[in-house]
Design a protein around this motif. Structure first.
Motif, PDB file in Angstrom:
ATOM      1  N   ASP A  53     -13.230  -0.291  -2.781  1.00  0.00           N
ATOM      2  CA  ASP A  53     -14.208   0.607  -2.805  1.00  0.00           C
ATOM      3  C   ASP A  53     -14.101   1.598  -1.930  1.00  0.00           C
ATOM      4  OD1 ASP A  53     -15.717  -0.642  -4.924  1.00  0.00           O
ATOM      5  OD2 ASP A  53     -16.736  -1.924  -3.512  1.00  0.00           O
ATOM      6  N   HIS A  54     -12.929   1.650  -1.014  1.00  0.00           N
ATOM      7  CA  HIS A  54     -12.519   2.392   0.101  1.00  0.00           C
ATOM      8  C   HIS A  54     -12.436   3.720  -0.667  1.00  0.00           C
ATOM      9  CE1 HIS A  54     -10.673   4.386   3.266  1.00  0.00           C
ATOM     10  NE2 HIS A  54     -10.975   3.529   4.358  1.00  0.00           N
ATOM     11  N   PRO A  55     -12.939   4.896  -0.128  1.00  0.00           N
ATOM     12  CA  PRO A  55     -12.854   6.126  -0.656  1.00  0.00           C
ATOM     13  C   PRO A  55     -11.418   6.852  -0.968  1.00  0.00           C
ATOM     14  CG  PRO A  55     -13.858   6.292   1.682  1.00  0.00           C
ATOM     15  CD  PRO A  55     -13.695   4.906   1.255  1.00  0.00           C
ATOM     16  N   ARG A  56     -10.538   6.310   0.002  1.00  0.00           N
ATOM     17  CA  ARG A  56      -9.222   6.784   0.039  1.00  0.00           C
ATOM     18  C   ARG A  56      -8.203   5.824  -0.981  1.00  0.00           C
ATOM     19  NH1 ARG A  56      -7.650   9.517   5.702  1.00  0.00           N
ATOM     20  NH2 ARG A  56      -8.922  11.289   5.619  1.00  0.00           N
ATOM     21  N   TYR A  57      -8.688   4.712  -1.254  1.00  0.00           N
ATOM     22  CA  TYR A  57      -7.863   3.686  -2.173  1.00  0.00           C
ATOM     23  C   TYR A  57      -7.110   4.420  -3.364  1.00  0.00           C
ATOM     24  CZ  TYR A  57      -6.760  -0.247  -5.014  1.00  0.00           C
ATOM     25  OH  TYR A  57      -5.839  -1.176  -5.903  1.00  0.00           O
ATOM     26  N   PRO A  58      -7.832   5.226  -4.202  1.00  0.00           N
ATOM     27  CA  PRO A  58      -7.189   5.692  -5.154  1.00  0.00           C
ATOM     28  C   PRO A  58      -6.224   6.645  -5.085  1.00  0.00           C
ATOM     29  CG  PRO A  58      -9.396   5.973  -5.571  1.00  0.00           C
ATOM     30  CD  PRO A  58      -9.242   5.525  -3.921  1.00  0.00           C
ATOM     31  N   LEU A  59      -6.185   7.242  -3.711  1.00  0.00           N
ATOM     32  CA  LEU A  59      -5.128   8.257  -3.311  1.00  0.00           C
ATOM     33  C   LEU A  59      -3.777   7.437  -3.298  1.00  0.00           C
ATOM     34  CD1 LEU A  59      -7.366  10.595  -1.177  1.00  0.00           C
ATOM     35  CD2 LEU A  59      -6.136  11.198  -3.385  1.00  0.00           C
ATOM     36  N   LEU A  60      -3.688   6.323  -2.769  1.00  0.00           N
ATOM     37  CA  LEU A  60      -2.560   5.643  -2.845  1.00  0.00           C
ATOM     38  C   LEU A  60      -1.489   5.701  -3.756  1.00  0.00           C
ATOM     39  CD1 LEU A  60      -3.793   2.248  -0.937  1.00  0.00           C
ATOM     40  CD2 LEU A  60      -2.540   4.158   0.027  1.00  0.00           C
ATOM     41  N   PHE A  61      -2.213   5.857  -5.053  1.00  0.00           N
ATOM     42  CA  PHE A  61      -1.581   5.896  -6.519  1.00  0.00           C
ATOM     43  C   PHE A  61      -1.559   7.300  -6.915  1.00  0.00           C
ATOM     44  CE2 PHE A  61      -4.171   2.067  -5.943  1.00  0.00           C
ATOM     45  CZ  PHE A  61      -3.259   1.092  -5.977  1.00  0.00           C
ATOM     46  N   ASP A  62      -2.064   8.375  -6.384  1.00  0.00           N
ATOM     47  CA  ASP A  62      -1.917   9.924  -6.989  1.00  0.00           C
ATOM     48  C   ASP A  62      -0.437  10.350  -6.702  1.00  0.00           C
ATOM     49  OD1 ASP A  62      -3.814  12.075  -7.539  1.00  0.00           O
ATOM     50  OD2 ASP A  62      -2.617  12.947  -5.725  1.00  0.00           O
ATOM     51  N   PRO A  63      -0.165  10.586  -8.069  1.00  0.00           N
ATOM     52  CA  PRO A  63       1.208  11.310  -8.170  1.00  0.00           C
ATOM     53  C   PRO A  63       1.508  12.666  -7.392  1.00  0.00           C
ATOM     54  CG  PRO A  63       0.082  11.522 -10.316  1.00  0.00           C
ATOM     55  CD  PRO A  63      -0.941  10.741  -9.219  1.00  0.00           C
ATOM     56  N   GLN A  64       2.511  12.975  -6.651  1.00  0.00           N
ATOM     57  CA  GLN A  64       2.725  14.220  -6.071  1.00  0.00           C
ATOM     58  C   GLN A  64       3.605  15.093  -6.720  1.00  0.00           C
ATOM     59  OE1 GLN A  64       0.466  14.368  -3.351  1.00  0.00           O
ATOM     60  NE2 GLN A  64      -0.207  12.676  -4.539  1.00  0.00           N
TER      61      GLN A  64
END
Length: 785
Positions: free
Chosen positions: A700-711
């Protein structure tokens, strides 16, 4: 990037994001013209609505409420948005000359850039006065003034030059807001001294006597000193002088008068009036070039001259769009006759307004509410856009564009099913013309290169060096081929720099949408111009490539680099050591942002910032990391931050801890992931969640999904000795990596199977913050100024 249903046959280029052009974009969005491509060239992504600007200054509206998001509107209309500034026109070649990119070809051109303050006509005004246009510069100065007055008590003298409706309305809005701020601080609003200067014998000279009298009373009641028949002839740092010879003290001077046409128009073939505005006929077409149209303040209808007012720019949107469409399809143009009288709603800063039309005079709070309703209804037409529909591709609609015999043959060929293999290659003459003016970086090792007629390049490997090879290829995700070329080249070079190597040569492979030869040629030229800028800056020679036709624009490079033959100088992923600090050179979030952009759910300024980050090379960053003793390095691309970190921990036989609060993020990334908008590659990357310790505690951490965000063209992730990390970070920021950050550290391998642990000091130290906010805060421009 939206793909047209039919090949591009004609280009309509719009210079400027004024009120008329937003109307053109909306009309073409609602009724596309098959075979016609719109391109908007504009310096600013957000264009202000002049009717609401005083309300923004007064603090009644937020930044986003008074601005139209041009990048988002262009995406909705299927138009290309080129973030640049026009500086000239090559009429013979039918090209727009831009400040920082290659020329942009047009078949029809429309200009809607507003007027330009003529501060150069008054001595010292250019150095010491603040013109109200361009709005973005005035807004920056206004916000600075607002903060200065809030923080520094004492008398501040503000002068507004210009006694028309614009000057009076702006002065009252500024005064209302600034006084309100002082009262909120318990200070005396009389610290502010306002003066209004006009060369006319009276204020608001184009309005009726009752309107003028109302504003004269309002200005007097609010203590504004009004100087009529007082032409300002000289401006100094803290004062201004009128024609009568009197000097008046002023700490801030705002210029709302003496506007004319942009200086660069003087060097075109366009007929201009005495003030430098483009002369147009009843159809809004230039008197001297039938391929050029103009509207809004920059245009003067010679048969129907009118005051420069936003109402005309708004109403010219529809006839301009209709006549551009008619001209490109060979149909008769229709005349536009502007109204002789118009309704002006002028606010007094305090949610009170006056209605003026001919002899009509109305005033009251209800007039402000009426104006507020009209303004919001207008803005909703361009900001409240329906979501993009996804579905099966439609069959190309028949085009009404008038073509000559040769063009017709090319169009039929483009629409027809093309053969594969070598039959899909771009024609040799088209390719040779597109590449003829491109000059690759010279390197002594290149024996046979780009402009040689041979089948392959020949490159010598210098003594004592070993080769480093990499390849990257992806389709365009933006509609500007020049910027896409820069990003594609940066992305491909990233692996070379991450290895600590020097880029040597590159070969390109590209696919370009089918169409008329001239359109294909320009797309190749624009894309490769952008790519070559990046390659040349890296001293990487483009030595060849292959270009074919396809439905989507795509570009990739096979890049060769050089490294010491013994391999000891290579920066590999497996060199992380316990105690090292993890440094990331660029912010993350490109995946979610461009997924949101495709759905019209991202603000244009977020996309601007993301593109700027992707256009920034990793070359200097890699040198800096090596200088400070980096032991391992990789560039962030499709696997996301977690995927690439796992690739480093495994061969290094270490664990790592990431600080979620320290992650540098692109503007808007938290907002778009909070809205559930994720890249199509995200699900594949999420499979790596098993590498996270106590993974369920962080869902539920708001930044958790960004760990998997492709760059795409992401930054460098490196491990640096702890004692050198702060110096390294300082040097990175001096080199332009403004959001470079220390995001964690390397640990001894533990007993847990999962190598990556997460932390957020805000969750473990109540003194830092009470809790993670449920909703991310909008960027600072979305707040009330």
């Amino acid at each position: 990037m939206q793909q047209p249903d039919s090949p591009v046959l004609r280009d309509i280029v719009l210079i400027g994001g004024g009120h008329s052009h937003v109307g053109v974009l909306k009309r073409f969005a609602m009724h596309p013209e098959p075979g016609v491509r719109l391109t908007l060239i504009c310096r600013d992504t957000h264009t202000p609505y002049s009717g609401m600007l005083p309300g923004y200054i007064a603090g009644h509206y937020t930044f986003d409420e008074v601005h139209i998001d041009l990048r988002r509107l262009a995406e909705y209309a299927g138009a290309r948005f080129l973030s640049d500034e026009a500086v000239g026109i090559d009429h013979s070649a039918q090209q727009v000359l831009c400040r920082s990119r290659p020329p942009v070809p047009y078949d029809l051109l429309s200009i809607n850039i507003g007027s330009t303050p003529r501060v150069d006509q008054v001595a010292g005004a250019g150095e010491h006065a603040v013109p109200v246009k361009p709005i973005h510069r005035f807004n920056d100065r206004w916000l600075t003034l607002l903060e200065r007055i809030k923080r520094h008590p004492g008398t501040t003298r503000i002068a507004v030059v210009g006694g028309g409706a614009g000057g009076v309305e702006l002065l009252l809005a500024m005064q209302y807001r600034l006084r309100k701020e002082l009262v909120a601080q318990g200070r005396n609003p009389e610290e502010l001294v306002f003066q209004l200067f006009t060369r006319s014998a009276q204020i608001l000279p184009t309005h009726n006597a009752r309107v003028r009298a109302h504003f004269e009373r309002t200005l007097a009641a609010r203590g504004v000193a009004v100087h009529t028949a007082s032409e300002v002839v000289s401006v100094a740092e803290d004062r201004l002088r009128c024609a009568q010879g009197h000097w008046h003290a002023a700490d801030e001077i705002v210029w709302v008068t003496n506007a004319g046409g942009a200086a660069w128009l003087q060097d075109t073939r366009l007929a201009l009036d005495e003030e430098g505005f483009i002369q147009v006929d009843e159809t809004l077409r230039s008197l001297t070039d039938p391929a050029v149209f103009a509207a809004g303040d920059i245009a003067t209808q010679v048969d129907h001259p009118r005051e420069k007012a936003g109402v005309f720019a708004v109403r010219q949107g529809r006839p301009l769009a209709d006549n551009l469409r008619a001209s490109i399809t060979g149909r008769p143009l229709k005349p536009y006759h502007p109204q002789a009288r118009w309704l002006a709603l002028i606010s007094t800063g305090d949610r009170h307004a006056v209605a003026s039309r001919g002899a009509l005079f109305l005033a009251g709070d209800w007039v402000w509410r009426w104006k507020d309703w009209i303004d919001h209804r207008f803005m909703s037409k361009f900001n409240d856009l329906p979501p993009m529909e996804e579905g099966a591709a439609k069959a190309p609609a028949p085009s009404r564009v008038v073509l000559d015999e040769e063009e017709s043959a090319q169009a039929i060929s483009a629409i027809a099913m093309r053969c594969g293999g070598c039959g899909a290659k771009v024609g040799a003459s088209v390719l040779s013309r597109a590449l003829a003016t491109l000059t690759p970086a010279p390197r002594d090792e290149v024996l046979i290169g780009l402009h040689a007629p041979d089948d392959a390049a020949v490159v010598r490997v210098p003594p004592g060096k070993a080769m480093v090879h990499t390849v990257d290829f992806f389709r365009a995700f933006i509609d500007d081929p020049y910027v896409f070329g820069k990003i594609a080249a940066n992305h491909a070079l990233g692996d070379i720099f991450a290895m600590g190597a020097e880029a040597q040569t590159a070969t390109a492979v590209a696919t370009v949408p089918q169409g008329l030869e001239a359109k294909v040629e320009d797309t190749v030229f624009q894309m490769m111009s952008g790519a070559l800028e990046v390659l040349n800056e890296a001293d990487c020679a483009l030595v060849g490539g292959h270009t074919g036709e396809g439905r989507e624009l795509a570009l990739g490079f096979a890049v060769n680099g050089l490294i010491d033959a013994d391999g000891n100088s290579a920066l590999r992923k497996g060199g992380m050591r316990p105690g090292n600090v993890l440094i990331l050179t660029k912010p993350i979030g490109t995946g979610t942002l461009f997924a949101a952009h495709a759905r019209l759910a991202a603000r244009g300024r977020w996309i601007d910032a993301a593109l700027a980050s992707m256009c920034q090379s990793n070359r200097l960053g890699a040198r800096c990391l090596r200088k400070h003793g980096a032991t391992a390095c990789t560039d962030l691309t499709g696997f996301g931050l977690l995927g690439h970190l796992v690739e480093m921990t495994r061969p290094s036989n270490v664990d790592a801890e990431l600080d979620l609060a320290a992650l540098p993020l692109l503007d808007g990334a938290e907002e778009t992931v909070a809205a559930g908008i994720l890249s199509s590659l995200q699900p594949a990357n999420v499979r790596l969640r098993r590498a996270l310790r106590d993974q369920s505690a962080w869902l539920d951490h708001p930044r958790y999904p960004l760990l998997f965000d492709p760059q795409t063209a992401g930054g460098l992730l490196a491990s640096v000795p702890a004692e050198r990390a702060m110096d390294c970070l300082s040097d990175l920021r001096e080199l332009g990596y403004a959001k470079a950050a220390i995001i964690g550290h390397v640990c001894e391998p533990g007993e847990a199977l999962e190598p990556i642990a997460l932390k957020d000091p805000a969750l473990t130290d109540p003194a830092l913050t009470e809790a993670i906010p449920e909703q991310p805060v909008l960027d600072k421009q979305a707040h009330k100024a």
